[in-house]
Motif scaffolding. Structure first.
Motif, PDB file in Angstrom:
ATOM      1  N   CYS A  40       3.016 -24.139  -9.254  1.00 33.23           N
ATOM      2  CA  CYS A  40       3.884 -23.414 -10.172  1.00 33.23           C
ATOM      3  C   CYS A  40       4.214 -22.049  -9.583  1.00 33.23           C
ATOM      4  O   CYS A  40       3.367 -21.147  -9.592  1.00 33.23           O
ATOM      5  CB  CYS A  40       3.203 -23.249 -11.533  1.00 33.23           C
ATOM      6  SG  CYS A  40       4.236 -22.473 -12.791  1.00 33.23           S
ATOM      7  N   PRO A  41       5.429 -21.862  -9.038  1.00 33.54           N
ATOM      8  CA  PRO A  41       5.834 -20.540  -8.549  1.00 33.54           C
ATOM      9  C   PRO A  41       5.868 -19.530  -9.701  1.00 33.54           C
ATOM     10  O   PRO A  41       5.625 -19.880 -10.859  1.00 33.54           O
ATOM     11  CB  PRO A  41       7.240 -20.793  -7.997  1.00 33.54           C
ATOM     12  CG  PRO A  41       7.318 -22.271  -7.770  1.00 33.54           C
ATOM     13  CD  PRO A  41       6.459 -22.875  -8.839  1.00 33.54           C
ATOM     14  N   ARG A  42       6.194 -18.305  -9.351  1.00 31.92           N
ATOM     15  CA  ARG A  42       6.156 -17.229 -10.338  1.00 31.92           C
ATOM     16  C   ARG A  42       6.987 -17.562 -11.576  1.00 31.92           C
ATOM     17  O   ARG A  42       6.549 -17.390 -12.705  1.00 31.92           O
ATOM     18  CB  ARG A  42       6.659 -15.922  -9.705  1.00 31.92           C
ATOM     19  CG  ARG A  42       6.656 -14.726 -10.648  1.00 31.92           C
ATOM     20  CD  ARG A  42       5.253 -14.410 -11.112  1.00 31.92           C
ATOM     21  NE  ARG A  42       5.232 -13.349 -12.115  1.00 31.92           N
ATOM     22  CZ  ARG A  42       4.160 -13.000 -12.802  1.00 31.92           C
ATOM     23  NH1 ARG A  42       3.022 -13.625 -12.599  1.00 31.92           N
ATOM     24  NH2 ARG A  42       4.221 -12.032 -13.690  1.00 31.92           N
ATOM     25  N   THR A  43       8.199 -18.021 -11.390  1.00 35.00           N
ATOM     26  CA  THR A  43       9.047 -18.446 -12.509  1.00 35.00           C
ATOM     27  C   THR A  43       9.501 -19.871 -12.236  1.00 35.00           C
ATOM     28  O   THR A  43      10.070 -20.151 -11.179  1.00 35.00           O
ATOM     29  CB  THR A  43      10.274 -17.535 -12.671  1.00 35.00           C
ATOM     30  OG1 THR A  43       9.830 -16.190 -12.915  1.00 35.00           O
ATOM     31  CG2 THR A  43      11.139 -17.993 -13.833  1.00 35.00           C
ATOM     32  N   THR A  44       9.215 -20.749 -13.164  1.00 34.21           N
ATOM     33  CA  THR A  44       9.503 -22.162 -12.962  1.00 34.21           C
ATOM     34  C   THR A  44      10.217 -22.721 -14.176  1.00 34.21           C
ATOM     35  O   THR A  44       9.851 -22.433 -15.318  1.00 34.21           O
ATOM     36  CB  THR A  44       8.198 -22.959 -12.752  1.00 34.21           C
ATOM     37  OG1 THR A  44       7.460 -22.363 -11.701  1.00 34.21           O
ATOM     38  CG2 THR A  44       8.500 -24.414 -12.404  1.00 34.21           C
ATOM     39  N   GLU A  45      11.249 -23.515 -13.923  1.00 30.12           N
ATOM     40  CA  GLU A  45      11.944 -24.214 -14.997  1.00 30.12           C
ATOM     41  C   GLU A  45      11.594 -25.696 -14.943  1.00 30.12           C
ATOM     42  O   GLU A  45      11.640 -26.314 -13.877  1.00 30.12           O
ATOM     43  CB  GLU A  45      13.463 -24.024 -14.868  1.00 30.12           C
ATOM     44  CG  GLU A  45      13.913 -22.586 -15.115  1.00 30.12           C
ATOM     45  CD  GLU A  45      15.428 -22.453 -15.105  1.00 30.12           C
ATOM     46  OE1 GLU A  45      16.100 -23.478 -14.839  1.00 30.12           O
ATOM     47  OE2 GLU A  45      15.921 -21.352 -15.372  1.00 30.12           O
ATOM     48  N   PHE A  46      11.212 -26.241 -16.092  1.00 34.91           N
ATOM     49  CA  PHE A  46      10.871 -27.655 -16.189  1.00 34.91           C
ATOM     50  C   PHE A  46      11.868 -28.356 -17.104  1.00 34.91           C
ATOM     51  O   PHE A  46      12.245 -27.823 -18.152  1.00 34.91           O
ATOM     52  CB  PHE A  46       9.468 -27.840 -16.790  1.00 34.91           C
ATOM     53  CG  PHE A  46       8.349 -27.318 -15.934  1.00 34.91           C
ATOM     54  CD1 PHE A  46       7.851 -28.077 -14.894  1.00 34.91           C
ATOM     55  CD2 PHE A  46       7.792 -26.075 -16.175  1.00 34.91           C
ATOM     56  CE1 PHE A  46       6.801 -27.613 -14.116  1.00 34.91           C
ATOM     57  CE2 PHE A  46       6.753 -25.595 -15.406  1.00 34.91           C
ATOM     58  CZ  PHE A  46       6.253 -26.364 -14.366  1.00 34.91           C
ATOM     59  N   ILE A  47      12.300 -29.534 -16.691  1.00 34.47           N
ATOM     60  CA  ILE A  47      13.082 -30.416 -17.558  1.00 34.47           C
ATOM     61  C   ILE A  47      12.404 -31.780 -17.516  1.00 34.47           C
ATOM     62  O   ILE A  47      12.194 -32.342 -16.438  1.00 34.47           O
ATOM     63  CB  ILE A  47      14.551 -30.535 -17.125  1.00 34.47           C
ATOM     64  CG1 ILE A  47      15.236 -29.169 -17.167  1.00 34.47           C
ATOM     65  CG2 ILE A  47      15.294 -31.524 -18.019  1.00 34.47           C
ATOM     66  CD1 ILE A  47      16.687 -29.194 -16.713  1.00 34.47           C
ATOM     67  N   PHE A  48      12.037 -32.310 -18.685  1.00 33.03           N
ATOM     68  CA  PHE A  48      11.262 -33.549 -18.713  1.00 33.03           C
ATOM     69  C   PHE A  48      11.713 -34.417 -19.878  1.00 33.03           C
ATOM     70  O   PHE A  48      12.013 -33.924 -20.970  1.00 33.03           O
ATOM     71  CB  PHE A  48       9.769 -33.234 -18.869  1.00 33.03           C
ATOM     72  CG  PHE A  48       8.906 -34.438 -19.102  1.00 33.03           C
ATOM     73  CD1 PHE A  48       8.474 -35.218 -18.042  1.00 33.03           C
ATOM     74  CD2 PHE A  48       8.540 -34.799 -20.393  1.00 33.03           C
ATOM     75  CE1 PHE A  48       7.683 -36.333 -18.259  1.00 33.03           C
ATOM     76  CE2 PHE A  48       7.750 -35.913 -20.623  1.00 33.03           C
ATOM     77  CZ  PHE A  48       7.322 -36.680 -19.549  1.00 33.03           C
ATOM     78  N   SER A  49      11.781 -35.723 -19.637  1.00 36.18           N
ATOM     79  CA  SER A  49      12.095 -36.680 -20.686  1.00 36.18           C
ATOM     80  C   SER A  49      11.443 -38.007 -20.329  1.00 36.18           C
ATOM     81  O   SER A  49      11.230 -38.305 -19.150  1.00 36.18           O
ATOM     82  CB  SER A  49      13.614 -36.861 -20.840  1.00 36.18           C
ATOM     83  OG  SER A  49      13.905 -37.760 -21.894  1.00 36.18           O
ATOM     84  N   SER A  50      11.107 -38.809 -21.329  1.00 40.32           N
ATOM     85  CA  SER A  50      10.472 -40.096 -21.080  1.00 40.32           C
ATOM     86  C   SER A  50      10.868 -41.085 -22.158  1.00 40.32           C
ATOM     87  O   SER A  50      11.153 -40.700 -23.297  1.00 40.32           O
ATOM     88  CB  SER A  50       8.946 -39.941 -21.049  1.00 40.32           C
ATOM     89  OG  SER A  50       8.308 -41.203 -20.980  1.00 40.32           O
ATOM     90  N   GLU A  51      10.873 -42.367 -21.800  1.00 41.38           N
ATOM     91  CA  GLU A  51      11.124 -43.409 -22.800  1.00 41.38           C
ATOM     92  C   GLU A  51       9.901 -43.637 -23.685  1.00 41.38           C
ATOM     93  O   GLU A  51       9.976 -44.313 -24.704  1.00 41.38           O
ATOM     94  CB  GLU A  51      11.508 -44.717 -22.116  1.00 41.38           C
ATOM     95  CG  GLU A  51      10.400 -45.320 -21.268  1.00 41.38           C
ATOM     96  CD  GLU A  51      10.796 -46.629 -20.622  1.00 41.38           C
ATOM     97  OE1 GLU A  51       9.911 -47.293 -20.059  1.00 41.38           O
ATOM     98  OE2 GLU A  51      11.978 -46.976 -20.678  1.00 41.38           O
TER      99      GLU A  51
END
Length: 322
Positions: A40-51
């Protein structure tokens, strides 16, 4: 021994931390679990989705500040620490921004919609029209029982001893029951809405209902419930039916049978006398007679039906996993 985030974190740290996605993985018929590490860098963007429905439980690392939006819900901003957990319903997307550094250590538990559907349907919490029940996203899970089960799933995923898949399936079933209780409660909401629209004694009836739920294993009389409500037995019975549409004894039977259904689902190794005692019946035969009268099936037949459903198929009229 109950698993702890600290023990799981230490086990992960024993692996090569340069491998940013080193994982333990376990799969069972209705879900899977991942125990791993992500850089995890200093600022991290996550986008996650699952069925599948997904519960994420952080066991190491964190964020000084994290902003998270699940589906169409409002963005939630807070610090994320070991022990934090969040729930993402199937098909919804979570977008989050973390301000942190280092490695994140986590458990991700995926649960098939079919398994949730089976528990919700047999518990009387199906959605209108017979489709998939709606689970509410939660960016801040606080239920200690959910956190305990998640940690135990993580420990068993790491250990993978003999029979681990059967054990994980049992833990996952318990987790589903807890999520159904927390994330969808249409009967409770309907009752709350009904009482909110009624007369000045509504709060007294709510106190009696809470006593029924909290003391479900006890033999509760009208006299005892009326004392909890602060009314005479005669006025209590009248007001209870006015507020809920049912007599107190009828309402208590419904609560007991619904709780028994959940126990039959979540505790496949519990004998009937134990379940009968847990929901306030003096004997297994009395419990079985009431259960059959209310549901049209014996407790044993009900349990067998749930086991068949939980393998991965959903009842007609609902969406099933491919």
């Amino acid at each position: 021994m109950i698993a702890s985030p600290e023990r799981l974190r230490d086990d992960l740290e024993d692996r090569d931390e340069r491998a940013a996605s080193a994982q333990f993985t376990a799969i069972w018929p209705t879900g899977r679990a991942e125990l791993g590490i992500s850089a995890c860098p200093r600022t991290t963007e996550f986008i996650f989705s699952s069925e599948d429905h997904c519960l994420v439980f952080l066991i190491g690392g964190g964020a000084e500040r994290a902003e998270m939006r699940i589906g169409e819900g409002a963005a939630a901003s807070s610090s994320i620490r070991p022990g934090s957990a969040w729930f993402i319903p199937a098909g919804q997307t979570v977008r989050s921004t973390w301000r942190s550094s280092g490695l994140l250590r986590y458990i991700r538990i995926f649960l098939s919609p079919a398994s949730v559907c089976a528990v919700a349907r047999v518990s009387g919490w199906e959605s209108v029209g017979g489709g998939q029940p709606d689970l509410v996203a939660d960016p801040d899970i606080r239920n200690p029982e959910i956190l305990r089960i998640a940690a135990e799933i993580g420990e068993e995923t790491r250990r993978q001893g003999k029979g681990y898949q059967a054990y994980l399936r049992g833990l996952a079933q318990c987790l589903v029951v807890q999520l159904v209780r927390d994330q969808i409660r249409p009967r409770q909401r309907d009752c709350d809405d009904c009482i909110a629209r009624r007369g000045p004694n509504a709060w007294r009836i709510r106190r009696a209902i809470e006593a029924m739920e909290a003391r479900i294993s006890e033999s509760l009389s009208i006299d005892e419930l009326s004392r909890v409500a602060g009314l005479s037995p005669f006025h209590f019975s009248r007001q209870f039916k006015l507020e809920t549409g049912r007599a107190p004894n009828r309402y208590l039977v419904e609560i007991r049978i619904e709780r028994a259904k959940l126990l039959l689902v979540a505790n496949l190794d519990w004998p009937l006398p134990m379940i009968a005692e847990a929901v306030g019946y003096r004997s297994a035969s009395q419990f079985s007679a009431v259960f059959r009268r209310e549901t049209g099936r014996s407790p044993g037949a009900f349990r067998q039906g749930v086991q068949a459903l939980s393998v991965g198929t959903c009842l007609p009229g609902s969406l099933s996993r491919g």
